[in-house]
Every structure is written in C-alpha cells, then in structure tokens.
Design an enzyme around this catalytic site. Structure first.
Site, PDB file in Angstrom:
ATOM      1  N   ASN A  86       0.857  -1.183   0.000  1.00  0.00           N
ATOM      2  CA  ASN A  86       0.000   0.000   0.000  1.00  0.00           C
ATOM      3  C   ASN A  86       0.896   1.238   0.000  1.00  0.00           C
ATOM      4  OD1 ASN A  86      -2.355  -1.569   0.180  1.00  0.00           O
ATOM      5  ND2 ASN A  86      -2.174  -1.701   2.403  1.00  0.00           N
ATOM      6  N   GLY A  92      -3.983   3.585   0.782  1.00  0.00           N
ATOM      7  CA  GLY A  92      -4.379   2.957   2.040  1.00  0.00           C
ATOM      8  C   GLY A  92      -3.233   2.709   3.004  1.00  0.00           C
ATOM      9  N   HIS A  99       6.557  -1.539   3.550  1.00  0.00           N
ATOM     10  CA  HIS A  99       6.375  -2.941   3.956  1.00  0.00           C
ATOM     11  C   HIS A  99       5.639  -3.700   2.876  1.00  0.00           C
ATOM     12  CE1 HIS A  99       3.183  -0.397   5.629  1.00  0.00           C
ATOM     13  NE2 HIS A  99       2.346  -1.393   5.376  1.00  0.00           N
TER      14      HIS A  99
HETATM   15  P1  5GP Z   1      -0.602  -0.434   5.695  1.00  0.00           P
HETATM   16  O1  5GP Z   1      -2.041  -0.056   5.788  1.00  0.00           O
HETATM   17  O2  5GP Z   1       0.307   0.691   6.113  1.00  0.00           O
HETATM   18  O3  5GP Z   1      -0.217  -1.050   4.385  1.00  0.00           O
HETATM   19  O4  5GP Z   1      -0.420  -1.624   6.719  1.00  0.00           O
HETATM   20  C1  5GP Z   1       0.006  -1.468   8.032  1.00  0.00           C
HETATM   21  C2  5GP Z   1      -0.208  -2.789   8.709  1.00  0.00           C
HETATM   22  O5  5GP Z   1       0.499  -2.766   9.931  1.00  0.00           O
HETATM   23  C3  5GP Z   1      -1.677  -3.086   9.025  1.00  0.00           C
HETATM   24  O6  5GP Z   1      -2.065  -4.297   8.392  1.00  0.00           O
HETATM   25  C4  5GP Z   1      -1.697  -3.196  10.538  1.00  0.00           C
HETATM   26  O7  5GP Z   1      -2.548  -4.211  11.010  1.00  0.00           O
HETATM   27  C5  5GP Z   1      -0.248  -3.469  10.884  1.00  0.00           C
HETATM   28  N1  5GP Z   1       0.172  -2.956  12.178  1.00  0.00           N
HETATM   29  C6  5GP Z   1      -0.086  -1.714  12.681  1.00  0.00           C
HETATM   30  N2  5GP Z   1       0.479  -1.583  13.885  1.00  0.00           N
HETATM   31  C7  5GP Z   1       1.107  -2.768  14.151  1.00  0.00           C
HETATM   32  C8  5GP Z   1       1.873  -3.225  15.274  1.00  0.00           C
HETATM   33  O8  5GP Z   1       2.097  -2.526  16.278  1.00  0.00           O
HETATM   34  N3  5GP Z   1       2.357  -4.499  15.196  1.00  0.00           N
HETATM   35  C9  5GP Z   1       2.127  -5.294  14.106  1.00  0.00           C
HETATM   36  N4  5GP Z   1       2.642  -6.528  14.144  1.00  0.00           N
HETATM   37  N5  5GP Z   1       1.420  -4.886  13.041  1.00  0.00           N
HETATM   38  C10 5GP Z   1       0.910  -3.632  13.068  1.00  0.00           C
END
Ligand code: 5GP
Ligand code: ZN
Length: 112
Positions: A86, A92, A99
C-alpha cells in the site's frame, strides 16, 4: 529515537511476533491479520513508502523480493500467496515505513 512504529519494532522497543530476521530485513506477523497468514516484510533501513524509492534502494528492494518466496514457503503458503504494498494515503498506507504484506492461507483469493 525514531518515531516510526516499524523502526521501533526493529529496535525491539515494541514487541512483535517475528518469523524471519537477518541483517537487512525483518518479517513479523501483522497484529490485525486480514487472512489466516498475514506477514509484513520490512527493510531495516527506513524508507517511507514505495513512492520514495529511488535507484539507491534497488539492492534492498531486490533483496526483499528474493526473500518473499522463502518466507512464504516457510510460513506454509505452498498453494500461493498475495503480496501487497500500500502506497500513500490513496493507497491505504497507514504505516510510513515501506512494507510488503504477504497474505494467504484461505484458499484462492478474489482479486481485490
Ligand atoms: P498499511 O495499511 O500501512 O499497508 O499496513 C500497516 C499494517 O500494519 C496493518 O495491516 C496493521 O494491522 C499493521 N500494524 C499496525 N500496527 C502494528 C503493530 O504494532 N504491530 C504489528 N505486528 N502490526 C501492526
Ligand atoms: Zn521506520
């Protein structure tokens, strides 16, 4: 200290369920899994997002791609998996440390 959540996870200031780690990358379980297996692969060097990637990041970006199949196989995703990056608000993205989501374990996934 970095304010970045994933840099804090790399530094072990915030705990995570790690499944793979080496000197360049970390892979850990997503805290809010969208599929039975939901991993996040991050580089240890901070990059905000795919939108910020430059030629200087070619080595680490390529390295991550070579590690995805190994990590997916070790996670039991023999039947296949989905990778998602994302990017930016419209993409999003919530955490601004690049990541790769590695998703699977629920059978054939519909596209989007
Ligand atoms: P994005 O929306 O930025 O692509 O995804 C971020 C991801 O990080 C989300 O799927 C969310 O669940 C995950 N996430 C957010 N905070 C934490 C955390 O403190 N630990 C872990 N393991 N995952 C996290
Ligand atoms: Zn970071």
């Amino acid at each position: 200290m970095s304010e970045c959540l994933f840099c804090k996870i790399i530094a072990d200031d915030i705990p995570s369920d790690k499944v793979y780690e080496d000197d360049k990358i970390l892979v850990f379980k997503d805290i809010s899994p969208k599929t039975p297996i939901h991993l996040l692969m991050i580089p240890k060097q901070h990059i905000d997002s795919l939108a910020e990637v430059t030629e200087q990041d070619a080595e680490i970006m390529g390295y991550m791609m070579t590690k995805v199949p190994q990590v997916a196989k070790e996670a039991g995703l023999e039947g296949g998996f989905r990778t998602v990056i994302n990017t930016g608000d419209d993409g999003g993205q919530e955490v601004y440390h690049i990541h790769i989501h590695i998703l699977g374990g629920a059978g054939r996934m519909p596209f989007v």
